[in-house]
Design an enzyme around this catalytic site. Structure first.
Site, PDB file in Angstrom:
ATOM      1  N   ASP A  73       2.733  -4.819 -68.048  1.00  0.00           N
ATOM      2  CA  ASP A  73       3.019  -4.293 -66.713  1.00  0.00           C
ATOM      3  C   ASP A  73       2.055  -3.146 -66.414  1.00  0.00           C
ATOM      4  OD1 ASP A  73       5.245  -4.381 -64.475  1.00  0.00           O
ATOM      5  OD2 ASP A  73       4.826  -2.262 -64.858  1.00  0.00           O
ATOM      6  N   ASN A  81      -1.106   1.255 -54.933  1.00  0.00           N
ATOM      7  CA  ASN A  81      -1.013   0.599 -53.623  1.00  0.00           C
ATOM      8  C   ASN A  81      -0.843   1.615 -52.497  1.00  0.00           C
ATOM      9  OD1 ASN A  81      -1.410  -2.162 -53.911  1.00  0.00           O
ATOM     10  ND2 ASN A  81       0.706  -2.552 -54.526  1.00  0.00           N
ATOM     11  N   HIS A  85      -3.095  -2.063 -50.086  1.00  0.00           N
ATOM     12  CA  HIS A  85      -2.810  -3.333 -50.751  1.00  0.00           C
ATOM     13  C   HIS A  85      -4.054  -4.170 -51.031  1.00  0.00           C
ATOM     14  CE1 HIS A  85       1.568  -3.141 -50.927  1.00  0.00           C
ATOM     15  NE2 HIS A  85       1.508  -2.492 -49.763  1.00  0.00           N
ATOM     16  N   ASP A 114      -4.588  -5.630 -54.638  1.00  0.00           N
ATOM     17  CA  ASP A 114      -4.789  -7.059 -54.927  1.00  0.00           C
ATOM     18  C   ASP A 114      -6.017  -7.264 -55.806  1.00  0.00           C
ATOM     19  OD1 ASP A 114      -2.582  -7.673 -53.434  1.00  0.00           O
ATOM     20  OD2 ASP A 114      -3.690  -8.399 -51.686  1.00  0.00           O
ATOM     21  N   GLU A 147       3.300  -6.780 -60.488  1.00  0.00           N
ATOM     22  CA  GLU A 147       2.185  -6.339 -61.322  1.00  0.00           C
ATOM     23  C   GLU A 147       2.437  -6.633 -62.798  1.00  0.00           C
ATOM     24  OE1 GLU A 147       4.770  -2.612 -60.585  1.00  0.00           O
ATOM     25  OE2 GLU A 147       4.251  -4.483 -59.579  1.00  0.00           O
TER      26      GLU A 147
END
Length: 351
Positions: free
Chosen positions: A211, A219, A224, A228, A254
């Site tokens: 994670d 973010n 975003h 990404d 994530e």
């Protein structure tokens, strides 16, 4: 059976070599690229030459096989787009060759037009029931050869498009759209399969849950689109850190999951450590488009770390695939709670 076969006979027919109308497949392929490839299976050199000339005039690459054995080798080594197959061959019945060609239908659709002097209904029905796609009676007209070959190649093209679309749908159904890794559903299917296999054969199986640390803050601070990109590049980093037969998936958000068949807990921890080392050394550069341009501040360079949990069968005492996930997830949350950017295993004292 061969004695009953009626054909025009050429005294010079030695049934060897390639007729002038036939093109060498390799040469034709290099010149023509994707021109349809047609295999003519006919032991009469005269009739094979006539067919080859008619088909070559249509722009097809033509290869000739003079007997069943050669035809089968051609189909197995490089399947053609169309086969014109004589029903009576010197070394094998044409219907048996047809059966062998059609047994490959799961791999690729290869249409077959049967050739025979037998134009009666029973012969046609027998051939069609064996899987032939069309029937051409001898003597044949050149216009009919062109028309039937063209029709079969159109069907072949449509079949290939359908198969390609089906494969793409199957790929998309198991793939995460953002990272290109397997998705959650496929991960669980593969983990169950691998767990059952390892349990049956007494082999080791490990699971890594990973994670990204403080990803919401990434973010929020950088947008975003940048987040990404971090996910995509993390996926690529994982992909290049594992073996071809390992299974890597985006578990959600994530979080990533890696299934390591035939790998014990110590081996899996080493894989996780190798990945974390690469992750710690990687930098991400934001762009103006990701940060909102000059008004939002200049582009920045930052690092993103990860926390990792590792569990293994049978070391972690997991009785099922679901239990293995739970143990790896618990180890991951211990890594989060104990400072992040680290690895924890299940059980805690196993390493």
């Amino acid at each position: 059976m061969g004695a009953d076969k009626r054909r025009d006979h050429d005294p010079t027919d030695d049934r060897e070599g390639s007729p002038p109308g036939a093109r060498d497949p390799a040469t034709a392929q290099s010149r023509a690229g994707t021109l349809p490839r047609v295999l003519v299976v006919e032991d009469s050199r005269v009739q094979a030459q006539r067919l080859a000339e008619v088909l070559a005039d249509e722009g097809y690459q033509v290869q000739i096989a003079g007997d069943a054995g050669e035809a089968i080798r051609c189909v197995r080594s490089e399947p053609p787009d169309l086969v014109l197959l004589d029903m009576i061959l010197p070394d094998m019945n044409g219907l048996e060759v047809l059966r062998i060609i059609k047994s490959r239908s799961e791999e690729e659709f290869v249409p077959v037009i049967l050739l025979s002097v037998k134009a009666d209904l029973d012969s046609r029905v027998a051939g069609l029931r064996m899987g032939a796609d069309d029937f051409l009676a001898k003597p044949f007209a050149e216009a009919e050869v062109r028309a039937r070959a063209g029709a079969m190649l159109r069907i072949k093209s449509l079949q290939d498009q359908l198969r390609a679309a089906k494969r793409e749908c199957e790929r998309l159904s198991v793939t995460d759209g953002l990272t290109g890794l397997y998705n959650h559903r496929h991960f669980e299917e593969r983990l169950r399969e691998e767990f059952s296999r390892c349990k049956r054969y007494g082999a080791a199986l490990s699971l890594i849950m990973l994670d990204l640390d403080h990803f919401k803050a990434v973010n929020d601070a950088h947008g975003h689109p940048f987040g990404d990109r971090v996910l995509r590049e993390t996926a690529e980093l994982i992909r290049t850190s594992i073996r071809d037969h390992d299974v890597c998936a985006r578990y959600g958000g994530e979080e990533f999951a890696i299934v390591l068949p035939n790998t014990n807990l110590q081996g899996a921890a080493a894989v996780a450590e190798r990945f974390l080392t690469r992750m710690r050394g990687k930098t991400y550069h934001t762009t103006e488009s990701e940060t909102g341009g000059e008004a939002a501040g200049a582009p920045v360079v930052l690092r993103v770390t990860a926390s990792v949990g590792v569990a293994s069968y049978p070391t972690s005492d997991a009785a099922s695939a679901e239990r293995l996930i739970k143990l790896a997830d618990e180890a991951l949350y211990r890594a989060k709670g104990e400072g992040r950017n680290t690895i924890r295993v299940a059980p805690p004292d196993a390493r």
